[in-house]
Design an enzyme around this catalytic site. Sequence first.
Site, short mmCIF file in Angstrom:
data_model
loop_
_atom_site.label_atom_id
_atom_site.label_comp_id
_atom_site.label_asym_id
_atom_site.label_seq_id
_atom_site.Cartn_x
_atom_site.Cartn_y
_atom_site.Cartn_z
N HIS A 46 54.81 35.67 45.04
CA HIS A 46 55.91 36.53 45.50
C HIS A 46 57.22 35.89 45.05
O HIS A 46 57.30 34.66 44.89
CB HIS A 46 55.91 36.65 47.02
N GLU A 48 59.87 35.15 46.64
CA GLU A 48 60.35 34.11 47.55
C GLU A 48 59.64 32.78 47.31
O GLU A 48 60.28 31.72 47.29
CB GLU A 48 60.14 34.52 49.02
N CYS A 76 57.36 38.95 53.72
CA CYS A 76 56.11 39.08 54.45
C CYS A 76 55.90 37.82 55.30
O CYS A 76 56.68 36.86 55.21
CB CYS A 76 54.95 39.27 53.47
#
Length: 143
Positions: A46, A48, A76
């Site tokens: 992801h 991040e 998430c």
Amino acid sequence: MDVALEEARAAAARGEVPVGAVVVRNGEMLARAGNRTREMNDPTAHAEILVIRAACTVLGDERLTGCDLYVTLEPCAMCAAAISFARIRRLYYGASDVKGGGVENGARFYAQPTCHHAPEVYTGFAEKEAQALLKNFFRTKRL
């Protein structure tokens, strides 16, 4: 957030879910990234996670104390945990994620008693543009 949106657009162009992220410290951008789960065959790739890894490499430290993270979509639960473990100071994000979010939706990671560090959280930055990128991306996938 403009750079995070650029990364989200680049992710979409690669066929990835359009999410982009940037880590900043003292007004200096340390790292930028977009989703690469498909490209890397890695469900943890992801934006991040990738940007946290890159910023840690730049600083030579596992902690990003004093750093701020800008991301186009609510992280998430996995990414919220990584943000906590990295000791990110502030989290700024664009669109909320009712289905998969882990900050204000879903697990609400930072509200859990087991959370050791919670960043300051600010929402709604470039929200409409981030939402539009996501909606357009998924609209083309449903055709």
